[in-house]
Design a protein around this motif. Structure first.
Motif, PDB file in Angstrom:
ATOM      1  N   ARG A   1     -71.180  74.906 154.670  1.00 51.94           N
ATOM      2  CA  ARG A   1     -69.550  73.953 154.783  1.00 51.94           C
ATOM      3  C   ARG A   1     -69.271  73.809 153.565  1.00 51.94           C
ATOM      4  NH1 ARG A   1     -70.771  72.418 159.644  1.00 51.94           N
ATOM      5  NH2 ARG A   1     -71.381  70.168 159.040  1.00 51.94           N
ATOM      6  N   HIS A   2     -70.021  73.006 152.600  1.00 48.34           N
ATOM      7  CA  HIS A   2     -69.597  72.303 151.037  1.00 48.34           C
ATOM      8  C   HIS A   2     -69.766  73.208 150.041  1.00 48.34           C
ATOM      9  CE1 HIS A   2     -69.894  69.962 147.721  1.00 48.34           C
ATOM     10  NE2 HIS A   2     -69.707  69.232 147.938  1.00 48.34           N
ATOM     11  N   LEU A   3     -70.380  73.941 150.789  1.00 49.50           N
ATOM     12  CA  LEU A   3     -70.190  75.082 149.699  1.00 49.50           C
ATOM     13  C   LEU A   3     -68.550  76.313 149.726  1.00 49.50           C
ATOM     14  CD1 LEU A   3     -71.083  77.669 146.762  1.00 49.50           C
ATOM     15  CD2 LEU A   3     -71.961  78.468 149.717  1.00 49.50           C
ATOM     16  N   LEU A   4     -68.005  76.431 150.986  1.00 44.14           N
ATOM     17  CA  LEU A   4     -66.895  77.253 151.017  1.00 44.14           C
ATOM     18  C   LEU A   4     -65.564  76.174 150.789  1.00 44.14           C
ATOM     19  CD1 LEU A   4     -68.179  79.260 154.107  1.00 44.14           C
ATOM     20  CD2 LEU A   4     -67.973  80.531 151.932  1.00 44.14           C
ATOM     21  N   SER A   5     -65.705  74.751 151.281  1.00 47.01           N
ATOM     22  CA  SER A   5     -65.119  74.640 150.914  1.00 47.01           C
ATOM     23  C   SER A   5     -64.180  74.034 149.459  1.00 47.01           C
ATOM     24  CB  SER A   5     -64.747  72.427 151.312  1.00 47.01           C
ATOM     25  OG  SER A   5     -64.432  71.922 151.410  1.00 47.01           O
ATOM     26  N   THR A   6     -65.110  73.808 148.601  1.00 48.53           N
ATOM     27  CA  THR A   6     -65.110  73.823 146.948  1.00 48.53           C
ATOM     28  C   THR A   6     -64.727  75.155 146.901  1.00 48.53           C
ATOM     29  OG1 THR A   6     -67.423  72.505 146.993  1.00 48.53           O
ATOM     30  CG2 THR A   6     -67.104  73.379 144.523  1.00 48.53           C
ATOM     31  N   VAL A   7     -65.941  76.083 146.740  1.00 43.91           N
ATOM     32  CA  VAL A   7     -64.734  77.244 146.723  1.00 43.91           C
ATOM     33  C   VAL A   7     -63.670  77.353 146.582  1.00 43.91           C
ATOM     34  CG1 VAL A   7     -64.562  80.461 146.950  1.00 43.91           C
ATOM     35  CG2 VAL A   7     -66.647  78.943 146.598  1.00 43.91           C
ATOM     36  N   TRP A   8     -62.721  77.383 148.016  1.00 40.64           N
ATOM     37  CA  TRP A   8     -61.763  77.088 148.483  1.00 40.64           C
ATOM     38  C   TRP A   8     -60.458  76.313 147.704  1.00 40.64           C
ATOM     39  CZ3 TRP A   8     -57.638  80.042 149.712  1.00 40.64           C
ATOM     40  CH2 TRP A   8     -56.483  80.027 150.158  1.00 40.64           C
ATOM     41  N   ALA A   9     -61.477  74.787 146.980  1.00 39.51           N
ATOM     42  CA  ALA A   9     -60.468  73.816 146.727  1.00 39.51           C
ATOM     43  C   ALA A   9     -60.249  74.282 145.025  1.00 39.51           C
ATOM     44  CB  ALA A   9     -60.941  72.846 146.586  1.00 39.51           C
ATOM     45  N   ALA A  10     -61.393  75.595 144.351  1.00 41.71           N
ATOM     46  CA  ALA A  10     -61.623  75.594 143.101  1.00 41.71           C
ATOM     47  C   ALA A  10     -60.315  77.098 142.952  1.00 41.71           C
ATOM     48  CB  ALA A  10     -63.271  76.003 142.462  1.00 41.71           C
ATOM     49  N   LEU A  11     -61.307  78.444 143.460  1.00 43.62           N
ATOM     50  CA  LEU A  11     -60.875  79.486 143.243  1.00 43.62           C
ATOM     51  C   LEU A  11     -59.079  79.582 144.888  1.00 43.62           C
ATOM     52  CD1 LEU A  11     -63.560  81.288 143.347  1.00 43.62           C
ATOM     53  CD2 LEU A  11     -62.347  79.988 141.249  1.00 43.62           C
ATOM     54  N   GLY A  12     -58.362  79.166 145.489  1.00 40.35           N
ATOM     55  CA  GLY A  12     -57.779  79.457 146.061  1.00 40.35           C
ATOM     56  C   GLY A  12     -56.208  78.904 145.717  1.00 40.35           C
ATOM     57  N   ARG A  13     -54.696  79.113 145.927  1.00 40.29           N
ATOM     58  CA  ARG A  13     -53.944  78.960 145.177  1.00 40.29           C
ATOM     59  C   ARG A  13     -53.539  77.706 144.980  1.00 40.29           C
ATOM     60  NH1 ARG A  13     -49.489  82.319 146.185  1.00 40.29           N
ATOM     61  NH2 ARG A  13     -47.173  81.042 145.887  1.00 40.29           N
ATOM     62  N   GLY A  14     -54.175  76.501 145.536  1.00 35.06           N
ATOM     63  CA  GLY A  14     -53.764  74.929 144.926  1.00 35.06           C
ATOM     64  C   GLY A  14     -54.842  75.035 143.323  1.00 35.06           C
ATOM     65  N   GLY A  15     -55.921  75.687 143.512  1.00 33.58           N
ATOM     66  CA  GLY A  15     -57.149  75.047 142.365  1.00 33.58           C
ATOM     67  C   GLY A  15     -56.283  75.951 140.629  1.00 33.58           C
ATOM     68  N   THR A  16     -57.548  75.960 140.316  1.00 33.62           N
ATOM     69  CA  THR A  16     -57.297  75.762 139.000  1.00 33.62           C
ATOM     70  C   THR A  16     -57.630  77.430 138.476  1.00 33.62           C
ATOM     71  OG1 THR A  16     -60.037  75.777 138.311  1.00 33.62           O
ATOM     72  CG2 THR A  16     -58.144  73.787 137.813  1.00 33.62           C
ATOM     73  N   GLY A  17     -58.235  78.455 139.759  1.00 35.52           N
ATOM     74  CA  GLY A  17     -58.969  79.424 138.969  1.00 35.52           C
ATOM     75  C   GLY A  17     -60.247  79.776 138.880  1.00 35.52           C
ATOM     76  N   LEU A  18     -60.900  78.623 138.683  1.00 34.02           N
ATOM     77  CA  LEU A  18     -61.960  78.900 137.988  1.00 34.02           C
ATOM     78  C   LEU A  18     -63.591  77.683 138.573  1.00 34.02           C
ATOM     79  CD1 LEU A  18     -60.954  77.124 134.153  1.00 34.02           C
ATOM     80  CD2 LEU A  18     -61.928  79.938 134.889  1.00 34.02           C
ATOM     81  N   LEU A  19     -64.222  78.081 138.575  1.00 29.26           N
ATOM     82  CA  LEU A  19     -65.465  77.549 139.236  1.00 29.26           C
ATOM     83  C   LEU A  19     -67.042  77.656 138.122  1.00 29.26           C
ATOM     84  CD1 LEU A  19     -66.355  76.647 142.263  1.00 29.26           C
ATOM     85  CD2 LEU A  19     -67.396  78.161 142.475  1.00 29.26           C
ATOM     86  N   ALA A  20     -66.992  76.801 138.586  1.00 33.29           N
ATOM     87  CA  ALA A  20     -68.797  76.466 137.513  1.00 33.29           C
ATOM     88  C   ALA A  20     -70.006  76.790 138.799  1.00 33.29           C
ATOM     89  CB  ALA A  20     -68.939  75.265 136.844  1.00 33.29           C
ATOM     90  N   VAL A  21     -70.919  77.850 138.755  1.00 33.30           N
ATOM     91  CA  VAL A  21     -72.485  78.005 139.240  1.00 33.30           C
ATOM     92  C   VAL A  21     -73.357  76.997 138.780  1.00 33.30           C
ATOM     93  CG1 VAL A  21     -74.239  79.357 140.152  1.00 33.30           C
ATOM     94  CG2 VAL A  21     -71.264  80.274 140.663  1.00 33.30           C
ATOM     95  N   ALA A  22     -74.215  76.667 138.833  1.00 35.24           N
ATOM     96  CA  ALA A  22     -75.464  76.155 137.825  1.00 35.24           C
ATOM     97  C   ALA A  22     -76.384  76.253 138.964  1.00 35.24           C
ATOM     98  CB  ALA A  22     -75.419  74.461 138.205  1.00 35.24           C
ATOM     99  N   GLY A  23     -77.534  75.793 137.852  1.00 33.19           N
ATOM    100  CA  GLY A  23     -78.900  76.399 138.659  1.00 33.19           C
ATOM    101  C   GLY A  23     -79.453  77.116 138.647  1.00 33.19           C
ATOM    102  N   VAL A  24     -78.890  78.430 137.794  1.00 29.92           N
ATOM    103  CA  VAL A  24     -79.564  79.464 137.958  1.00 29.92           C
ATOM    104  C   VAL A  24     -80.847  79.415 137.043  1.00 29.92           C
ATOM    105  CG1 VAL A  24     -79.314  82.270 137.921  1.00 29.92           C
ATOM    106  CG2 VAL A  24     -77.367  80.545 138.264  1.00 29.92           C
ATOM    107  N   PRO A  25     -82.262  80.103 137.712  1.00 26.40           N
ATOM    108  CA  PRO A  25     -83.157  80.078 137.339  1.00 26.40           C
ATOM    109  C   PRO A  25     -83.130  81.591 136.443  1.00 26.40           C
ATOM    110  CG  PRO A  25     -83.193  82.032 139.421  1.00 26.40           C
ATOM    111  CD  PRO A  25     -81.955  80.883 139.442  1.00 26.40           C
ATOM    112  N   ARG A  26     -83.489  80.573 135.274  1.00 30.17           N
ATOM    113  CA  ARG A  26     -83.883  81.461 134.346  1.00 30.17           C
ATOM    114  C   ARG A  26     -82.392  82.009 133.105  1.00 30.17           C
ATOM    115  NH1 ARG A  26     -86.638  86.875 133.612  1.00 30.17           N
ATOM    116  NH2 ARG A  26     -87.116  85.892 131.586  1.00 30.17           N
TER     117      ARG A  26
END
Length: 488
Positions: A42-67
């Motif tokens: 739920r927190h993931l989807l909420s963050t995605v919507w806040a960042a990429l939705g109409r009221g957001g910045t259109g940018l999102l960071a993904v951290a902790g990808v192995p290698r």
């Protein structure tokens, strides 16, 4: 038009890669009855919507990808080596590894060099690259829940210690590129969940291809070296030895013996290397090191203001290199800009933001096609890339993957309204009612100066257009004959 303006630092929303992996099996996650997993999802989807939705910045960071840290450190320094390599050697090497270029590399006054490869994603092996990276990674990071490995050694000049990765160019393109493409597919899946339907993910997987670009944004020293070497090659164009020169990234510095006007060299006591530094750089050094400045240039950009017209753009955090002259040849040393800025600039709600993110993260950016297909529920980003002020010998390296729908995908626009064009209209209306204060006038002028460089979406998108027609019209209005940025 003002040459510099203040930019507001923007730490973009970030999601852990381990949480994004929960979307690999959404049905299992929904029925597992695990409250912790449900909460993370739920927190993931909420963050995605806040960042990429109409009221957001259109940018999102993904951290902790192995290698990811290791692959980024191995691939990104190769961008500068390729940019400064002699033309015959570079052409041979790129062909050998199935890499091309989408910019004219023979143009000596270019400020950007770009190397591209087409990625093909096997829909029958969904997320094979991400699963493979997780399987081959080492221990589990207890903080992020992600597998990780110890990054391979890198020496002080951004070169991989274990081997010469210029000979692994094609494999690094493919491995990191497919990983980033699959991250984009998972973010598209998250967007589909929050806006309804499966339009974005299906559009990406139906096409099954993406373009990967390794980009070198030149330092001023790089530009001078390229121009000098280009002139030198013209002088010796009839030299028969050039036809049998072995593949090498050796750079002929015989024509470059001393710094030009406005530059001086000094010897670094720690390593004995000769460093070229401008007077402006010396004067600004103390200020920049303290990280107190968030001022950016509007006239000396590496890349002009624009929207990406595809679905999603996935980028590595940039790598910055400080150029210098060593023992008769140029070298580059990895450096961190103290203010933490990526020098990716975002124009949003009539303000300029300077994007910051961790070096280990990927940035996902909404493109115009996703904005259109979502009916305006997602926000595309108007952005530029700025040069660091007072640091002319800093270059910027990054790796980018552009995902798009099929060329014949129809882009419906009836009833569609771009959030960005709404903002522009709102601004023009409010400007006409402004109180005439200095702040109000300067904001209006800044907005007008930036928007004048952007062909309006309404002039590029017509009902019934395919993505191919939209991309052609967009490229033409930006860069074609008579285009707004044809000389950029």
């Amino acid at each position: 038009m003002a040459e510099t303006v203040p930019a507001t630092p923007l730490d973009i929303d970030e999601i852990p890669f381990s949480d994004l992996l929960l979307l690999l099996s959404p049905e299992a996650a929904a029925t597992a009855g695990n409250s912790d997993v449900d909460g993370r999802r739920r927190h993931l989807l909420s963050t995605v919507w806040a960042a990429l939705g109409r009221g957001g910045t259109g940018l999102l960071a993904v951290a902790g990808v192995p290698r990811a840290v290791d692959l980024r450190r191995r691939l990104l320094p190769l961008a500068r080596r390729l940019a400064l390599m002699n033309h015959a050697s570079r052409t041979h090497l790129l062909k050998k590894h199935g890499v091309g270029s989408d910019l004219p590399l023979k143009k000596p006054d270019r400020s950007v060099s770009s190397f591209a490869q087409l990625l093909r994603h096997d829909s029958g092996k969904k997320f094979h690259s991400l699963k493979s990276m997780c399987d081959t990674a080492g221990s589990i990071n207890t903080r992020t829940g992600c597998p990780e490995v110890e990054p391979a050694g890198v020496d002080g000049f951004g070169q991989h210690k274990c081997d010469d990765d210029i000979e692994n160019l094609g494999e690094l393109f493919k491995e990191l590129g497919l990983c980033m493409m699959e991250i984009g597919i998972l973010v598209a899946r998250a967007c589909d969940i929050v806006i309804g339907g499966n339009q974005l993910e299906q559009s990406i997987t139906d096409f099954g291809s993406a373009k990967a670009r390794l980009v070198h944004y030149h330092s001023e020293l790089d530009n001078r070296i390229i121009k000098e070497n280009s002139a030198n090659r013209r002088n010796f164009v009839n030299n028969a030895a050039a036809a049998v020169t072995p593949v090498s990234d050796h750079i002929d510095m015989s024509c470059y013996q001393r710094p030009g006007p406005g530059y001086e060299s000094h010897i670094r006591p720690e390593d004995g290397q000769a460093v070229v530094m401008s007077g402006e750089e010396k004067e600004c050094k103390d200020i920049v090191v303290q990280g107190q400045s968030s001022t950016i240039s509007l006239v000396n950009l590496w890349q002009e203001w624009h929207y990406d017209y595809g679905l999603l753009t996935i980028l590595t955090a940039p790598l910055f290199l400080r150029s210098a002259l060593g023992q008769g040849c140029p070298v580059s040393e990895e450096c961190s800009l103290p203010d933490g800025h990526t020098h990716l600039q975002l124009f949003n709600k009539r303000r300029i933001f300077s994007v910051r993110c961790s070096q280990e993260s990927f940035i996902v950016q909404i493109g115009e096609a996703a904005d259109i297909l979502s009916g305006g529920k997602l926000r595309s980003t108007l952005h530029a890339v700025s040069r660091p002020l007072g640091l002319p010998n800093i270059s910027r390296e990054t790796f980018v993957v552009f995902v798009q729908p099929s060329w014949d995908k129809s882009l419906p626009c009836l009833g569609y309204s771009s959030a960005n064009e709404d903002d522009s209209s709102d601004h023009l209306e409010s400007a006409s009612r402004s109180d005439g204060s200095a702040d109000s006038c300067s904001e209006h002028i800044l907005t007008q100066d930036i928007l004048m460089k952007i062909p309006p979406l309404s002039s590029r998108l017509k009902e019934g257009m395919t993505f191919a027609e939209f991309s052609r019209q967009t490229t033409k209005q930006y860069y074609g004959g008579g285009g707004i940025q044809q000389n950029s």
